[in-house]
Motif scaffolding. Sequence first.
Motif, mmCIF file in Angstrom:
data_model
loop_
_atom_site.group_PDB
_atom_site.id
_atom_site.type_symbol
_atom_site.label_atom_id
_atom_site.label_comp_id
_atom_site.label_asym_id
_atom_site.label_seq_id
_atom_site.Cartn_x
_atom_site.Cartn_y
_atom_site.Cartn_z
ATOM 1 N N VAL A 172 0.842 -1.197 0.000
ATOM 2 C CA VAL A 172 0.000 0.000 0.000
ATOM 3 C C VAL A 172 0.875 1.243 0.000
ATOM 4 O O VAL A 172 0.618 2.203 -0.742
ATOM 5 N N VAL A 173 1.930 1.226 0.817
ATOM 6 C CA VAL A 173 2.818 2.389 0.847
ATOM 7 C C VAL A 173 3.466 2.588 -0.518
ATOM 8 O O VAL A 173 3.524 3.702 -1.038
ATOM 9 N N ALA A 175 2.324 1.689 -3.314
ATOM 10 C CA ALA A 175 1.331 2.100 -4.303
ATOM 11 C C ALA A 175 0.894 3.530 -4.069
ATOM 12 O O ALA A 175 0.948 4.369 -4.970
ATOM 13 N N LEU A 176 0.465 3.818 -2.855
ATOM 14 C CA LEU A 176 -0.119 5.131 -2.600
ATOM 15 C C LEU A 176 0.949 6.193 -2.398
ATOM 16 O O LEU A 176 0.812 7.315 -2.862
ATOM 17 N N GLY A 177 1.986 5.847 -1.685
ATOM 18 C CA GLY A 177 2.988 6.842 -1.347
ATOM 19 C C GLY A 177 4.057 6.965 -2.404
ATOM 20 O O GLY A 177 4.158 7.979 -3.094
ATOM 21 N N ILE B 714 -1.024 6.533 6.020
ATOM 22 C CA ILE B 714 -1.358 6.245 4.621
ATOM 23 C C ILE B 714 -2.338 7.273 4.090
ATOM 24 O O ILE B 714 -2.247 7.715 2.941
ATOM 25 N N PHE B 717 -0.582 10.271 2.920
ATOM 26 C CA PHE B 717 -0.075 10.136 1.547
ATOM 27 C C PHE B 717 -1.125 10.554 0.543
ATOM 28 O O PHE B 717 -0.857 11.236 -0.442
ATOM 29 N N VAL B 808 -5.242 -3.537 -4.075
ATOM 30 C CA VAL B 808 -4.994 -2.104 -3.896
ATOM 31 C C VAL B 808 -3.859 -1.664 -4.801
ATOM 32 O O VAL B 808 -3.961 -0.662 -5.529
ATOM 33 N N ALA B 809 -2.798 -2.452 -4.771
ATOM 34 C CA ALA B 809 -1.659 -2.083 -5.599
ATOM 35 C C ALA B 809 -2.060 -2.034 -7.068
ATOM 36 O O ALA B 809 -1.722 -1.096 -7.788
ATOM 37 N N VAL B 812 -4.294 1.087 -7.834
ATOM 38 C CA VAL B 812 -3.596 2.361 -7.875
ATOM 39 C C VAL B 812 -2.638 2.406 -9.056
ATOM 40 O O VAL B 812 -2.486 3.425 -9.716
ATOM 41 N N LEU B 813 -2.034 1.274 -9.318
ATOM 42 C CA LEU B 813 -1.016 1.262 -10.367
ATOM 43 C C LEU B 813 -1.583 0.958 -11.727
ATOM 44 O O LEU B 813 -0.843 0.834 -12.690
#
Lengths: 202, 970
Positions: A172-173, A175-177, B714, B717, B808-809, B812-813
Amino acid sequence: MADLESAYPVPAGRADRPGGPPEDWEAPRERWLSTAVRPAFGPRSVLLEVATRLLTPAILTFSVFLLVSGHDRPGGGFAGGLVASMAYVLRYIAGGRHELAAGIPMQPNRLLALGLLLAGGTASAPLLFGRPVLEVVSYTAVLPLFGKVKFASYLLFESGVFLIVVGLVLSVVAALGARMEAEEYEARERGGAWGPEEGGAA
Amino acid sequence: MRAATLEGTPSRPADLLRPARRTGTAPPPGGRCASVLPMMIDVPMLLPAILALHAVVAVPLPPLVRRLGPRAFLLAGVPPAVSAVWALAQAPAIVAGRAATAEVAWAPALGIGLNFRVDALSLAMIVLVSGIGAVIFCYCAAYFHHGERGLGRLAAVLVLFSGAMLGVVTTDNLFALYVFWELTSVTSFLLVGHDDRKEQARRAATQALVTTAGTGLLMLIGFVMLGHAAGDYSISGLVADPPDGGPWLTVALVLVLAGAFGKSAQVPLHFWLPGAMVAPTPVSAYLHAAAMVKGGVYLVARLAPGFADADLWRWLVLGFGLATMLVGGWRALRQDDLKLLLAYGTVSQLGFLVLLGGAGTQVAGVAMIAMLLAHGFFKSALFLTVGIIDHQTGTRSISRLTGLGRRMPVLAVAATLAAASMAGLPPLVGFVGKEAALEAFVPGAAPAPGPEGSAVMLTGLVLGSILTFAYSARFVWGAFADKSTVSERGFRRPSAAFVAAPVALTAVSLGLGLAPALADPLAQGYAHDLPAGHHAYHLSLWHGITLPLLLTGLVIAAGALMFVRRRAVSRLQNRMPRWPDAEYGYHLFVHGVYSVALSVTRRTQSGSLPVYLGIILATMLLLPGARLAAGLITGEIAVPGVQGAFRLWDSPLELLVAAVVVVTTIATVREHRRFPALILLSVLGFGIAGLFVLHGAPDLALTLVLVETLTTIILVFVLRRLPTTFSVRPNGWAKRLTVLLCAAAGTFIALALWLMTAARTDAPISQGYTERADEAGGDNLVNIILADFRALDTLGEIVVLATAAVAVASLVLLNRRNRVVDEPAAEVAVEAEEEARLSAAAEEHADSVAAHAAAEPALGQGQAPARGAGAEAGEAEMTVRGTAAGPEGAGGESRAEAVGGGPGGGEPAEGGPAGGPRPRPADAPGDAADPGPAPPDPGDTPADSADPPPDPRETPADPDDHEGSDDGRP
């Protein structure tokens, strides 16, 4: 990345904070972290970097403590995993995405896979001996220094949980950060202004 | 061993039907076979082992093909050869009525098992599937070139297909049949799409899969209904004792027939078969002539003895079969490509076979077996001939071939004989079968259908046969004749081994034609329990001067006339109005599904978090909430007494923490800036953790504190990408509704918790946990529960966690491969100008790509170009990978915007007004994008799921995405 980033002089003062101290006033002059540092937020900070450097091993050790002591005291794989991932998040905040990339032992997806493998393997191993799924096998030994120490298969299971939690947080970090930060960086390099978002985090 | 296979194979098909006389003593000589066979006679049922052999041989094939080249196909031919030899060794017993059976338990409680039963019909199919299969594997060894791309995969999948098809024709369980059936669909998909770089191949493969697997699903429903009605999922039991009629039986049979028709390419589902001709020719010969398409015919013939008299069955089978026969024949006459000519001819013949197999009379059954064998042998021989022609000359177009008859005389003779069998000329097996088929529909001779129906069918069959004769003649002429208008091409002679396969197959056609008594026991074995006419019918070349013989004469005369006057025929065909193309219907259907899916997604997935939350809360209030209210009103749910058990707090500290929680909650709701709201929210979470501590749950508190901390970080971010403040909502009904909904939901939760904790009726499960925990050797009860008592739950949860992490990855990606800078490349110091130049160039590229996709190329917030543009811009980036900063892809920017906007604020309007044109379903796949800014639709922003995957180029999962998600490690 190192040379590239150091090649860019950090501008003194920022457009969105006129009148403040120069941006790098608290930047360390020594190298405290393992990569050329570009923090996730704002300028470099010696305090943050030193604290990260000192705390990371302690946090990781504490997370392992939580993992192994979980059966008798508060803790366990989940809490331990969260604490361990906190170490990496701290490292990311202090040093940016390259620091994070340099610090993590393996790719988050691999952590997830390893964790699942460990937990699933522990769960199904008793099947091989004709025992029910997830049966716990334990062995207590008396070690010279530690006294009575119990080795039990649920510790392996909990380690799987631990790895999966770390993998989850890291992905998650990442991806999001880190991913967003990379984009911001690109945009900055290309001269694009980021507008009001910086203010939101500052 | 390979040599033995090669030498043994051409002679084997000729042997196939002989054991009837040989009574199963001596197998064809051959090193391997000789060693295997004695064992077979001792062990009657080797079928499960043979099926397993297919899978076992498939595994090492890819590396073997890499090392040995196409010669490895000889090894691949071993399992089908073993299977054919085994089946023929069994033949005498099977023909005598003793079916070979075997059982492998799978899920006996559900009536699912790998039960096998080889009777006469199965034997005939094994001859096709395994016998012809073995010949085709040998042919493959000469057909393919060394080092052809994906050859190992082709070989392995072909063997797997062979095994799956063997399973289809031998299994006796409906579910096992379905599993094998879909395995053939999947392997066929892989085989048709063999040349996966060709879009046409991928499209044809998908089309074949959708048609056959889709109708296969209908068939599964039919199977379940049939088995449920009969209380027995074994096919033999079902046919022997069919369930009573009724509308449901009719529905079930229609569904099963839909599956069979889809597989056997009956009108109007026939379009996939010609499309599937993009497969390599041996694959076409095997799948689309000998084996797979016969699956439907097999199923119809298998069920016909039990269900031919059921409502609708006969009319569906006869009607669709005849229509297919005529349409296929008519369209075959139009083709210029020899392979397509054969493909449409196959469609026509499949219609013929389906109507014979489904008619459910004895003569039709005899004719079906004869035609099944005849078609398998002549059509595969013809396909292999086309393969040789294509392989040597580089074309299979009638208008470019000339003089082949002179230069490849052996092949020409063999192919002409095979075509003669197709046309129904004596003394070939096609003639024998066609005589029987005509006999089956002589009015009054057979018990069904009635005289009028028989007359119609007979007329149709004669017309179909005329067309068959005409296209057979056209094939021979087109492939081998000297054409004065075409210049001759130079080519190399095919090797003897290459030509051997079609010659051998044709030899079987001729042998069976000259001695139809060889196939007769098989046909009788299948047909003997079907309702018979006045007298028994045996396959024979000469029945005397009968109506079928006269009709054959008519067919030959009319067919020959049609061939001679082919120019007139083709003028007539051109003048005919084009009837609606069935393939068009398929595309319409697929686009319909896409557009329905799109519109459903667009309506349900608005992308607005407030709406989602609102729906969830409203549902909660509507269902359990209404129930709770009703229970309270009727007094069904007891309200716990206020006096006595009701305590406000255990320790006064709780009051303090509760006050903090309440105050921060109210402050959070009233806060208009995002960041302070987030801080307040985490204070709220820590307050709750405090409550846990006060209640003596340090484990929970620890975990909650950690989770709160991480969530806050998070969210920070994410917040950096969002505006500082929430957008201000107008004081309208929407706001009032939100307030009302939230208040009601909160009240409901509080009330429900209060009532539930007081509503215990049974002893809690946790009683005795303490003792058990001692037994388990731990003091921390929570952890013992998590890791021991309820470890299975934990296992499930961590699987969910891992899935969520990947999801999630990926969300987002999405669409941004190689977004994160590659570390090694970045280590090279890149000059700023150079970088700027590169990125500018890439930007141009991205722009042109985006413009190509008809999307607005400007960058910045609020742009959400279509996915196609995003993906291609991503590719544009790949071209400049190696610079520290890739250019901003046209698609990338706004996607993060949209996703970030979702969880953080929930104001979809902030995520950009979704200028993103959404793909029009009617567009051709690939460039599905509206030009210019689409009407602002706030709801559409993150709904990537709304993108249809019409273009196979986009569908395969991109490995780069996974690589990329780990944030550019060095």
